[in-house]
Design a protein around this motif. Structure first.
Motif, PDB file in Angstrom:
ATOM      1  N   PRO A   1     -63.121 -67.877 -58.521  1.00  0.00           N
ATOM      2  CA  PRO A   1     -62.359 -68.924 -59.220  1.00  0.00           C
ATOM      3  C   PRO A   1     -61.690 -68.429 -60.491  1.00  0.00           C
ATOM      4  O   PRO A   1     -60.730 -69.037 -60.969  1.00  0.00           O
ATOM      5  CB  PRO A   1     -63.425 -69.981 -59.519  1.00  0.00           C
ATOM      6  CG  PRO A   1     -64.422 -69.817 -58.416  1.00  0.00           C
ATOM      7  CD  PRO A   1     -64.483 -68.332 -58.168  1.00  0.00           C
ATOM      8  N   ASP A   2     -62.182 -67.315 -61.047  1.00  0.00           N
ATOM      9  CA  ASP A   2     -61.593 -66.768 -62.267  1.00  0.00           C
ATOM     10  C   ASP A   2     -60.656 -65.590 -62.003  1.00  0.00           C
ATOM     11  O   ASP A   2     -60.099 -65.021 -62.947  1.00  0.00           O
ATOM     12  CB  ASP A   2     -62.711 -66.307 -63.217  1.00  0.00           C
ATOM     13  CG  ASP A   2     -63.613 -67.443 -63.643  1.00  0.00           C
ATOM     14  OD1 ASP A   2     -63.087 -68.543 -63.909  1.00  0.00           O
ATOM     15  OD2 ASP A   2     -64.836 -67.243 -63.694  1.00  0.00           O
ATOM     16  N   ASP A   3     -60.488 -65.227 -60.765  1.00  0.00           N
ATOM     17  CA  ASP A   3     -59.688 -64.039 -60.446  1.00  0.00           C
ATOM     18  C   ASP A   3     -58.943 -64.265 -59.139  1.00  0.00           C
ATOM     19  O   ASP A   3     -59.444 -63.964 -58.065  1.00  0.00           O
ATOM     20  CB  ASP A   3     -60.598 -62.816 -60.324  1.00  0.00           C
ATOM     21  CG  ASP A   3     -59.823 -61.514 -60.162  1.00  0.00           C
ATOM     22  OD1 ASP A   3     -58.580 -61.552 -60.214  1.00  0.00           O
ATOM     23  OD2 ASP A   3     -60.459 -60.468 -59.978  1.00  0.00           O
ATOM     24  N   GLY A   4     -57.755 -64.841 -59.248  1.00  0.00           N
ATOM     25  CA  GLY A   4     -56.945 -65.118 -58.067  1.00  0.00           C
ATOM     26  C   GLY A   4     -56.168 -66.411 -58.169  1.00  0.00           C
ATOM     27  O   GLY A   4     -54.928 -66.408 -58.102  1.00  0.00           O
ATOM     28  N   PRO A   5     -56.864 -67.556 -58.362  1.00  0.00           N
ATOM     29  CA  PRO A   5     -56.150 -68.837 -58.403  1.00  0.00           C
ATOM     30  C   PRO A   5     -55.115 -68.935 -59.513  1.00  0.00           C
ATOM     31  O   PRO A   5     -54.100 -69.626 -59.366  1.00  0.00           O
ATOM     32  CB  PRO A   5     -57.282 -69.848 -58.626  1.00  0.00           C
ATOM     33  CG  PRO A   5     -58.483 -69.183 -58.087  1.00  0.00           C
ATOM     34  CD  PRO A   5     -58.319 -67.729 -58.393  1.00  0.00           C
ATOM     35  N   GLU A   6     -55.365 -68.226 -60.629  1.00  0.00           N
ATOM     36  CA  GLU A   6     -54.419 -68.327 -61.748  1.00  0.00           C
ATOM     37  C   GLU A   6     -53.052 -67.774 -61.384  1.00  0.00           C
ATOM     38  O   GLU A   6     -52.047 -68.096 -62.028  1.00  0.00           O
ATOM     39  CB  GLU A   6     -54.979 -67.586 -62.975  1.00  0.00           C
ATOM     40  CG  GLU A   6     -54.796 -66.077 -62.982  1.00  0.00           C
ATOM     41  CD  GLU A   6     -55.690 -65.331 -62.003  1.00  0.00           C
ATOM     42  OE1 GLU A   6     -55.472 -64.129 -61.806  1.00  0.00           O
ATOM     43  OE2 GLU A   6     -56.617 -65.959 -61.449  1.00  0.00           O
ATOM     44  N   ALA A   7     -52.989 -66.973 -60.318  1.00  0.00           N
ATOM     45  CA  ALA A   7     -51.713 -66.414 -59.885  1.00  0.00           C
ATOM     46  C   ALA A   7     -50.893 -67.418 -59.069  1.00  0.00           C
ATOM     47  O   ALA A   7     -49.709 -67.198 -58.821  1.00  0.00           O
ATOM     48  CB  ALA A   7     -51.949 -65.157 -59.057  1.00  0.00           C
ATOM     49  N   PHE A   8     -51.538 -68.526 -58.665  1.00  0.00           N
ATOM     50  CA  PHE A   8     -50.870 -69.510 -57.804  1.00  0.00           C
ATOM     51  C   PHE A   8     -51.016 -70.906 -58.407  1.00  0.00           C
ATOM     52  O   PHE A   8     -51.654 -71.785 -57.818  1.00  0.00           O
ATOM     53  CB  PHE A   8     -51.467 -69.473 -56.397  1.00  0.00           C
ATOM     54  CG  PHE A   8     -51.342 -68.141 -55.722  1.00  0.00           C
ATOM     55  CD1 PHE A   8     -50.197 -67.791 -55.025  1.00  0.00           C
ATOM     56  CD2 PHE A   8     -52.389 -67.214 -55.802  1.00  0.00           C
ATOM     57  CE1 PHE A   8     -50.081 -66.562 -54.416  1.00  0.00           C
ATOM     58  CE2 PHE A   8     -52.282 -65.975 -55.188  1.00  0.00           C
ATOM     59  CZ  PHE A   8     -51.129 -65.638 -54.491  1.00  0.00           C
ATOM     60  N   PRO A   9     -50.435 -71.130 -59.577  1.00  0.00           N
ATOM     61  CA  PRO A   9     -50.587 -72.434 -60.229  1.00  0.00           C
ATOM     62  C   PRO A   9     -50.042 -73.564 -59.369  1.00  0.00           C
ATOM     63  O   PRO A   9     -48.984 -73.450 -58.762  1.00  0.00           O
ATOM     64  CB  PRO A   9     -49.780 -72.278 -61.525  1.00  0.00           C
ATOM     65  CG  PRO A   9     -48.815 -71.158 -61.243  1.00  0.00           C
ATOM     66  CD  PRO A   9     -49.540 -70.230 -60.322  1.00  0.00           C
ATOM     67  N   GLY A  10     -50.825 -74.631 -59.307  1.00  0.00           N
ATOM     68  CA  GLY A  10     -50.385 -75.806 -58.563  1.00  0.00           C
ATOM     69  C   GLY A  10     -50.716 -75.794 -57.091  1.00  0.00           C
ATOM     70  O   GLY A  10     -50.495 -76.793 -56.400  1.00  0.00           O
ATOM     71  N   LEU A  11     -51.236 -74.678 -56.579  1.00  0.00           N
ATOM     72  CA  LEU A  11     -51.565 -74.588 -55.162  1.00  0.00           C
ATOM     73  C   LEU A  11     -53.072 -74.691 -54.955  1.00  0.00           C
ATOM     74  O   LEU A  11     -53.838 -74.058 -55.698  1.00  0.00           O
ATOM     75  CB  LEU A  11     -51.082 -73.265 -54.566  1.00  0.00           C
ATOM     76  CG  LEU A  11     -49.577 -73.133 -54.318  1.00  0.00           C
ATOM     77  CD1 LEU A  11     -49.250 -71.718 -53.854  1.00  0.00           C
ATOM     78  CD2 LEU A  11     -49.111 -74.149 -53.285  1.00  0.00           C
ATOM     79  N   PRO A  12     -53.519 -75.468 -53.957  1.00  0.00           N
ATOM     80  CA  PRO A  12     -54.954 -75.489 -53.659  1.00  0.00           C
ATOM     81  C   PRO A  12     -55.405 -74.132 -53.126  1.00  0.00           C
ATOM     82  O   PRO A  12     -54.666 -73.469 -52.388  1.00  0.00           O
ATOM     83  CB  PRO A  12     -55.076 -76.582 -52.596  1.00  0.00           C
ATOM     84  CG  PRO A  12     -53.726 -76.723 -52.009  1.00  0.00           C
ATOM     85  CD  PRO A  12     -52.750 -76.364 -53.089  1.00  0.00           C
ATOM     86  N   CYS A  13     -56.598 -73.728 -53.525  1.00  0.00           N
ATOM     87  CA  CYS A  13     -57.137 -72.435 -53.091  1.00  0.00           C
ATOM     88  C   CYS A  13     -58.449 -72.645 -52.344  1.00  0.00           C
ATOM     89  O   CYS A  13     -59.332 -73.370 -52.820  1.00  0.00           O
ATOM     90  CB  CYS A  13     -57.370 -71.521 -54.292  1.00  0.00           C
ATOM     91  SG  CYS A  13     -55.859 -70.983 -55.113  1.00  0.00           S
ATOM     92  N   ALA A  14     -58.555 -72.020 -51.195  1.00  0.00           N
ATOM     93  CA  ALA A  14     -59.784 -72.069 -50.409  1.00  0.00           C
ATOM     94  C   ALA A  14     -60.519 -70.748 -50.572  1.00  0.00           C
ATOM     95  O   ALA A  14     -59.987 -69.696 -50.205  1.00  0.00           O
ATOM     96  CB  ALA A  14     -59.464 -72.329 -48.937  1.00  0.00           C
ATOM     97  N   PHE A  15     -61.719 -70.811 -51.135  1.00  0.00           N
ATOM     98  CA  PHE A  15     -62.534 -69.614 -51.276  1.00  0.00           C
ATOM     99  C   PHE A  15     -63.416 -69.480 -50.048  1.00  0.00           C
ATOM    100  O   PHE A  15     -64.183 -70.391 -49.720  1.00  0.00           O
ATOM    101  CB  PHE A  15     -63.393 -69.696 -52.538  1.00  0.00           C
ATOM    102  CG  PHE A  15     -62.578 -69.745 -53.795  1.00  0.00           C
ATOM    103  CD1 PHE A  15     -62.105 -68.577 -54.374  1.00  0.00           C
ATOM    104  CD2 PHE A  15     -62.264 -70.956 -54.388  1.00  0.00           C
ATOM    105  CE1 PHE A  15     -61.339 -68.616 -55.523  1.00  0.00           C
ATOM    106  CE2 PHE A  15     -61.498 -71.012 -55.533  1.00  0.00           C
ATOM    107  CZ  PHE A  15     -61.028 -69.839 -56.102  1.00  0.00           C
TER     108      PHE A  15
END
Length: 239
Positions: A196-210
């Motif tokens: 959650p601290d390394d990856g999602p910040e590159a895709f603001p506004g998009l839902p991320c599935a871990f």
């Protein structure tokens, strides 16, 4: 039968199906957790001389995970090498059965039947979604054409946007990934450990599935629980 495995998922498959058959495995073979065998280096840089010293009857490998020069060196030393190719879920089941038979299994393990049943049961949702699936950053790399992980996601209702790319794991600039406008970003914890601290910040506004890389990319006993585990992670990204 003495077996050395150069593939983490095949290591797990043999270890749980044929206890005692494995005498060597890579440093990346993390399942089963209590696996006690000689470690022979990485998948891309195995210590060939260490493998030879174990005097295996068979080395099991994969055309994607392992390098041909290493496999050729093992063959030159008189060792039989079985090389698998896994590009989709049905092929994974066929190759697993072939590997286990070659390793001395006299019958199909129950987990393999359960895995096939698990993948026969789920129906993809009607509302299919698109995704980009990074597997590395610095530089950014994503799933491309003809991959096992891509087929897994497709069967769960997620179409990754680079499935038609000429490369299997293309390097794609981050700006281009964002411009592709996926419905979500799927972030596995291997080979790059996205968090959650390394990856999602590159895709603001998009839902991320871990998702668990073991469930997304391994073809072995984890296949039995993969549809449920991945399905839950993908649904959670839209809550």
């Amino acid at each position: 039968m003495r077996v050395v495995s150069l593939v983490p998922s095949l290591t797990e498959a043999v270890a749980v199906s044929l206890p005692g058959a494995l005498v060597g495995a890579t440093d990346w073979c993390s399942h089963p957790a209590d696996l006690a065998v000689t470690r022979i280096g990485g998948t891309k840089n195995p210590a060939v001389e260490r493998v030879v010293a174990l005097a295996p009857d068979l080395v099991i490998a994969n055309e994607e995970e392992n390098r041909e020069p290493d496999l050729s060196a093992l063959r030159a030393a008189g060792i039989e090498v079985l090389v698998t190719e896994v590009r989709d879920v049905p092929q994974a089941f066929r190759e697993l059965a072939r590997v286990l038979t070659a390793c001395g299994a006299r019958s199909r393990p129950r987990w393999l039947d359960e895995a096939e049943e698990a993948w026969a049961a789920p129906k993809p949702p009607d509302d299919r979604r698109t995704a980009v699936v990074p597997i590395w950053r610095r530089p950014w790399m994503v799933l491309g054409r003809d991959t096992f992980a891509g087929d897994v996601l497709t069967r769960l209702g997620v179409d990754h946007l680079y499935a038609g790319h000429e490369e299997r794991y293309p390097k794609v600039p981050l700006d281009e990934l964002r411009a592709a406008a996926p419905d979500l970003v799927v972030l596995p914890d291997e080979p790059y450990r996205f968090t959650p601290d390394d990856g999602p910040e590159a895709f603001p506004g998009l839902p991320c599935a871990f998702v668990s890389g073991r469930h997304l990319t391994w073809y072995g006993p984890s296949l039995a629980e993969a549809p449920r585990a991945l399905g839950e992670a993908l649904r959670a990204a839209h809550r």
